[in-house]
Write a protein that holds these residues in place. Structure first.
Motif, short mmCIF file in Angstrom:
data_model
loop_
_atom_site.label_atom_id
_atom_site.label_comp_id
_atom_site.label_asym_id
_atom_site.label_seq_id
_atom_site.Cartn_x
_atom_site.Cartn_y
_atom_site.Cartn_z
N LEU A 21 1.41 -1.61 0.43
CA LEU A 21 0.41 -0.41 0.15
C LEU A 21 0.66 0.92 0.19
N ILE A 22 1.96 0.50 0.68
CA ILE A 22 2.60 2.62 0.90
C ILE A 22 3.13 2.84 -0.28
N MET A 23 4.23 1.64 -1.41
CA MET A 23 4.94 2.03 -2.37
C MET A 23 3.58 2.47 -3.63
N ASN A 24 2.43 1.95 -3.22
CA ASN A 24 1.30 2.38 -4.51
C ASN A 24 0.88 3.82 -4.36
N ILE A 25 1.06 4.00 -2.91
CA ILE A 25 0.77 5.87 -2.06
C ILE A 25 2.20 6.24 -3.09
N MET A 26 3.21 6.41 -3.36
CA MET A 26 4.16 6.75 -3.39
C MET A 26 4.02 7.09 -4.78
N ILE A 27 3.87 5.77 -5.57
CA ILE A 27 4.10 5.81 -7.15
C ILE A 27 3.17 6.34 -7.42
N PHE A 28 1.78 6.26 -6.71
CA PHE A 28 0.70 8.05 -7.12
C PHE A 28 0.53 8.68 -6.91
N TRP A 29 1.21 9.53 -6.23
CA TRP A 29 2.25 10.65 -5.70
C TRP A 29 3.06 11.25 -6.29
N LYS A 31 3.48 10.62 -9.55
CA LYS A 31 2.91 10.94 -10.36
C LYS A 31 1.76 12.00 -10.86
N GLY A 32 1.28 12.33 -9.95
CA GLY A 32 0.28 13.42 -9.85
C GLY A 32 0.90 14.22 -9.75
N ASN A 33 2.39 14.24 -8.65
CA ASN A 33 3.09 15.50 -9.45
C ASN A 33 3.50 15.99 -10.34
N LYS A 34 3.66 14.63 -11.19
CA LYS A 34 4.59 14.76 -12.86
C LYS A 34 3.54 15.61 -13.32
N LEU A 35 2.05 15.37 -12.99
CA LEU A 35 0.81 15.92 -14.16
C LEU A 35 0.66 17.40 -13.84
N ILE A 36 0.86 17.74 -12.34
CA ILE A 36 0.96 19.44 -12.78
C ILE A 36 1.48 20.36 -12.99
N ASN A 37 2.91 19.62 -13.03
CA ASN A 37 4.12 20.40 -13.29
C ASN A 37 4.00 20.17 -15.10
N LYS A 38 3.37 19.22 -16.02
CA LYS A 38 3.09 18.73 -17.03
C LYS A 38 1.90 19.99 -17.47
N LYS A 39 1.02 20.06 -16.77
CA LYS A 39 -0.51 21.32 -16.57
C LYS A 39 0.18 22.75 -17.18
#
Length: 52
Positions: A21-29, A31-39
């Protein structure tokens, strides 16, 4: 009557689930930051008024 699993098997299983669960949360986090930077990058590119 089923045989009971040893306590250390249960602790290993719980630790595996927590790490998963921690690994998946870190991956999601990340990817979320990268999407914000791309926007923000696409917004800055749109403001440059490209002429092709």
């Amino acid at each position: 009557m089923p045989q009971m699993a040893p306590l250390w098997w249960e602790t290993l299983f719980i630790m595996f689930l927590l790490l998963y669960l921690i690994m998946n949360i870190m991956i999601f986090w990340t990817k979320g930051n990268k999407l914000i930077n791309k926007k923000s990058l696409t917004k800055s590119f749109k403001e440059l008024n490209w002429k092709f």
